[in-house]
Design a protein around this motif. Structure first.
Motif, PDB file in Angstrom:
ATOM      1  N   ALA A  39       0.827  -1.199   0.000  1.00 62.79           N
ATOM      2  CA  ALA A  39       0.000   0.000   0.000  1.00 62.79           C
ATOM      3  C   ALA A  39       0.865   1.252   0.000  1.00 62.79           C
ATOM      4  O   ALA A  39       0.591   2.215  -0.733  1.00 62.79           O
ATOM      5  N   ALA A  40       1.920   1.252   0.810  1.00 68.83           N
ATOM      6  CA  ALA A  40       2.812   2.411   0.866  1.00 68.83           C
ATOM      7  C   ALA A  40       3.507   2.627  -0.461  1.00 68.83           C
ATOM      8  O   ALA A  40       3.658   3.764  -0.936  1.00 68.83           O
ATOM      9  N   ALA A  41       3.938   1.529  -1.093  1.00 67.50           N
ATOM     10  CA  ALA A  41       4.622   1.637  -2.384  1.00 67.50           C
ATOM     11  C   ALA A  41       3.687   2.173  -3.460  1.00 67.50           C
ATOM     12  O   ALA A  41       4.082   2.996  -4.295  1.00 67.50           O
ATOM     13  N   THR A  42       2.442   1.720  -3.438  1.00 65.18           N
ATOM     14  CA  THR A  42       1.480   2.191  -4.433  1.00 65.18           C
ATOM     15  C   THR A  42       1.161   3.669  -4.232  1.00 65.18           C
ATOM     16  O   THR A  42       1.120   4.445  -5.191  1.00 65.18           O
ATOM     17  N   ALA A  43       0.937   4.071  -2.987  1.00 66.86           N
ATOM     18  CA  ALA A  43       0.653   5.482  -2.713  1.00 66.86           C
ATOM     19  C   ALA A  43       1.820   6.369  -3.141  1.00 66.86           C
ATOM     20  O   ALA A  43       1.623   7.426  -3.747  1.00 66.86           O
ATOM     21  N   ALA A  44       3.039   5.919  -2.838  1.00 68.07           N
ATOM     22  CA  ALA A  44       4.220   6.708  -3.217  1.00 68.07           C
ATOM     23  C   ALA A  44       4.351   6.790  -4.730  1.00 68.07           C
ATOM     24  O   ALA A  44       4.702   7.847  -5.279  1.00 68.07           O
ATOM     25  N   ALA A  45       4.073   5.685  -5.418  1.00 67.07           N
ATOM     26  CA  ALA A  45       4.162   5.685  -6.875  1.00 67.07           C
ATOM     27  C   ALA A  45       3.128   6.618  -7.491  1.00 67.07           C
ATOM     28  O   ALA A  45       3.408   7.328  -8.458  1.00 67.07           O
ATOM     29  N   LEU A  46       1.927   6.624  -6.939  1.00 71.81           N
ATOM     30  CA  LEU A  46       0.875   7.506  -7.452  1.00 71.81           C
ATOM     31  C   LEU A  46       1.240   8.976  -7.229  1.00 71.81           C
ATOM     32  O   LEU A  46       1.034   9.817  -8.100  1.00 71.81           O
ATOM     33  N   LYS A  47       1.794   9.289  -6.061  1.00 69.81           N
ATOM     34  CA  LYS A  47       2.201  10.664  -5.781  1.00 69.81           C
ATOM     35  C   LYS A  47       3.304  11.114  -6.741  1.00 69.81           C
ATOM     36  O   LYS A  47       3.242  12.219  -7.309  1.00 69.81           O
ATOM     37  N   ALA A  48       4.318  10.277  -6.901  1.00 71.59           N
ATOM     38  CA  ALA A  48       5.430  10.648  -7.781  1.00 71.59           C
ATOM     39  C   ALA A  48       4.952  10.817  -9.219  1.00 71.59           C
ATOM     40  O   ALA A  48       5.372  11.743  -9.927  1.00 71.59           O
ATOM     41  N   ALA A  49       4.065   9.928  -9.654  1.00 71.51           N
ATOM     42  CA  ALA A  49       3.538  10.035 -11.011  1.00 71.51           C
ATOM     43  C   ALA A  49       2.701  11.294 -11.171  1.00 71.51           C
ATOM     44  O   ALA A  49       2.758  11.967 -12.206  1.00 71.51           O
ATOM     45  N   LEU A  60      -5.199  20.987 -13.973  1.00 69.90           N
ATOM     46  CA  LEU A  60      -6.574  20.999 -14.463  1.00 69.90           C
ATOM     47  C   LEU A  60      -6.773  20.061 -15.646  1.00 69.90           C
ATOM     48  O   LEU A  60      -7.879  19.553 -15.861  1.00 69.90           O
ATOM     49  N   ASN A  61      -5.732  19.833 -16.431  1.00 67.73           N
ATOM     50  CA  ASN A  61      -5.840  18.980 -17.617  1.00 67.73           C
ATOM     51  C   ASN A  61      -5.513  17.516 -17.343  1.00 67.73           C
ATOM     52  O   ASN A  61      -5.615  16.689 -18.252  1.00 67.73           O
ATOM     53  N   THR A  62      -5.133  17.209 -16.124  1.00 66.84           N
ATOM     54  CA  THR A  62      -4.709  15.848 -15.799  1.00 66.84           C
ATOM     55  C   THR A  62      -5.889  14.976 -15.396  1.00 66.84           C
ATOM     56  O   THR A  62      -6.748  15.397 -14.610  1.00 66.84           O
ATOM     57  N   LYS A  63      -5.928  13.767 -15.943  1.00 74.37           N
ATOM     58  CA  LYS A  63      -6.948  12.781 -15.583  1.00 74.37           C
ATOM     59  C   LYS A  63      -6.338  11.737 -14.658  1.00 74.37           C
ATOM     60  O   LYS A  63      -5.132  11.447 -14.733  1.00 74.37           O
ATOM     61  N   ILE A  64      -7.156  11.166 -13.820  1.00 70.53           N
ATOM     62  CA  ILE A  64      -6.679  10.139 -12.895  1.00 70.53           C
ATOM     63  C   ILE A  64      -6.083   8.957 -13.654  1.00 70.53           C
ATOM     64  O   ILE A  64      -5.062   8.384 -13.246  1.00 70.53           O
ATOM     65  N   THR A  65      -6.672   8.612 -14.770  1.00 69.47           N
ATOM     66  CA  THR A  65      -6.135   7.489 -15.549  1.00 69.47           C
ATOM     67  C   THR A  65      -4.728   7.777 -16.068  1.00 69.47           C
ATOM     68  O   THR A  65      -3.923   6.853 -16.235  1.00 69.47           O
ATOM     69  N   GLU A  66      -4.420   9.044 -16.317  1.00 67.24           N
ATOM     70  CA  GLU A  66      -3.068   9.405 -16.754  1.00 67.24           C
ATOM     71  C   GLU A  66      -2.071   9.241 -15.606  1.00 67.24           C
ATOM     72  O   GLU A  66      -0.922   8.844 -15.814  1.00 67.24           O
ATOM     73  N   ILE A  67      -2.523   9.530 -14.403  1.00 70.15           N
ATOM     74  CA  ILE A  67      -1.656   9.352 -13.234  1.00 70.15           C
ATOM     75  C   ILE A  67      -1.388   7.875 -12.996  1.00 70.15           C
ATOM     76  O   ILE A  67      -0.234   7.467 -12.781  1.00 70.15           O
ATOM     77  N   THR A  68      -2.439   7.069 -13.037  1.00 67.53           N
ATOM     78  CA  THR A  68      -2.237   5.636 -12.775  1.00 67.53           C
ATOM     79  C   THR A  68      -1.395   4.991 -13.866  1.00 67.53           C
ATOM     80  O   THR A  68      -0.573   4.114 -13.579  1.00 67.53           O
ATOM     81  N   GLY A  72       2.218   3.092 -13.391  1.00 67.74           N
ATOM     82  CA  GLY A  72       2.244   1.654 -13.630  1.00 67.74           C
ATOM     83  C   GLY A  72       1.276   0.896 -12.737  1.00 67.74           C
ATOM     84  O   GLY A  72       1.525  -0.250 -12.364  1.00 67.74           O
ATOM     85  N   ARG A  73       0.170   1.542 -12.381  1.00 68.30           N
ATOM     86  CA  ARG A  73      -0.832   0.916 -11.523  1.00 68.30           C
ATOM     87  C   ARG A  73      -2.166   0.893 -12.253  1.00 68.30           C
ATOM     88  O   ARG A  73      -2.394   1.649 -13.186  1.00 68.30           O
ATOM     89  N   SER A  74      -3.062   0.042 -11.804  1.00 69.64           N
ATOM     90  CA  SER A  74      -4.388  -0.008 -12.410  1.00 69.64           C
ATOM     91  C   SER A  74      -5.187   1.209 -11.993  1.00 69.64           C
ATOM     92  O   SER A  74      -4.980   1.789 -10.924  1.00 69.64           O
TER      93      SER A  74
END
Length: 244
Positions: A39-49, A60-68, A72-74
């Protein structure tokens, strides 16, 4: 960042609501390695991305799917950690403020006298480094606060301890007899607002005109000198009123 006694409650990441049905881990998620560690690794990866994508596309132009995708996460796994893009941004802001608190604890000068140029410069340099190292977060927070009244209120809540610490520094200055240009709380907002706008112009560019981009040390010196003159006048260490 100004020194303050302790971090307030609520500066951590906003906990996410339970993931909706069907939003469990997908085939692109890493294999289990221990729930907390994963969980910690996934949260950190999402933040960095998110930082990378915000920097490239704007908040404003960023979508959640672009972050994931960048992480490299679903897409579904995002909601196991954050309720939405705003909660993710709030977590990034909280991390940045916590890092600033830690720097204060390690390095803050013992003397809080902002009439001392070196003490004032320490505060300016710390703010500048925070903006430089977290430019994408600063810009994203600015964009989010402009369109989301709730986020603007939450931002004010998170920033309140730092504004309060600066106000206390200015009250000490007033107690020494230096005539501030206004009430300490208002001067604190004006002072840090000026730092923010100049840092934005120098490090981001855009709407504030075409002033030349200065070397970092020169920019910090300019802000320090400008702030010092606004607080105590043109002479450094001007004696307070009534002093011998």
């Amino acid at each position: 960042m100004a020194q303050r006694k302790s971090a307030p409650a609520g500066r951590g990441a906003t906990p996410a609501d339970p993931a909706p049905a069907g939003r469990g881990a997908g085939p692109t998620d890493p294999p289990p390695a221990g729930r907390k560690e994963q969980a910690a690794a996934t949260a950190a990866a999402l933040k960095a991305a998110a930082v990378r994508v915000f920097d490239e596309r704007g908040y404003l132009n960023t979508k959640i799917t672009e972050i994931t995708a960048a992480a490299g996460r679903s897409a579904g796994s995002f909601y196991n950690h954050f309720t939405g893009k705003e909660a993710l941004l709030e977590a990034l802001l909280a991390d940045m403020l916590t890092a600033g608190d830690e720097r204060v604890d390690r390095e803050h000068p013992y003397d809080h006298d902002l009439s001392d140029r070196e003490v004032l410069r320490w505060h300016v340099a710390g703010f500048w480094a925070a903006f430089r190292d977290n430019k994408a977060v600063f810009v994203a927070v600015t964009q989010a606060a402009l369109i989301d009244e709730h986020f603007g209120a939450r931002l004010a809540e998170l920033m309140s301890p730092d504004q309060g610490a600066m106000r206390q520094h200015l009250e000490l200055l007033a107690d020494k007899g230096y005539p501030l240009p206004g009430e300490p709380a208002a001067v604190a907002v004006a002072l840090t607002g000026m730092w923010y706008q100049f840092a934005y112009q120098q490090l981001v560019g855009g709407f504030l005109g075409t002033a030349p981009v200065l070397p970092e040390e020169a920019a910090i010196d300019l802000l320090t000198e400008f702030s010092l003159r606004g607080l105590i006048g043109c002479r450094h260490r001007t004696k307070p009123a009534g002093s011998a």
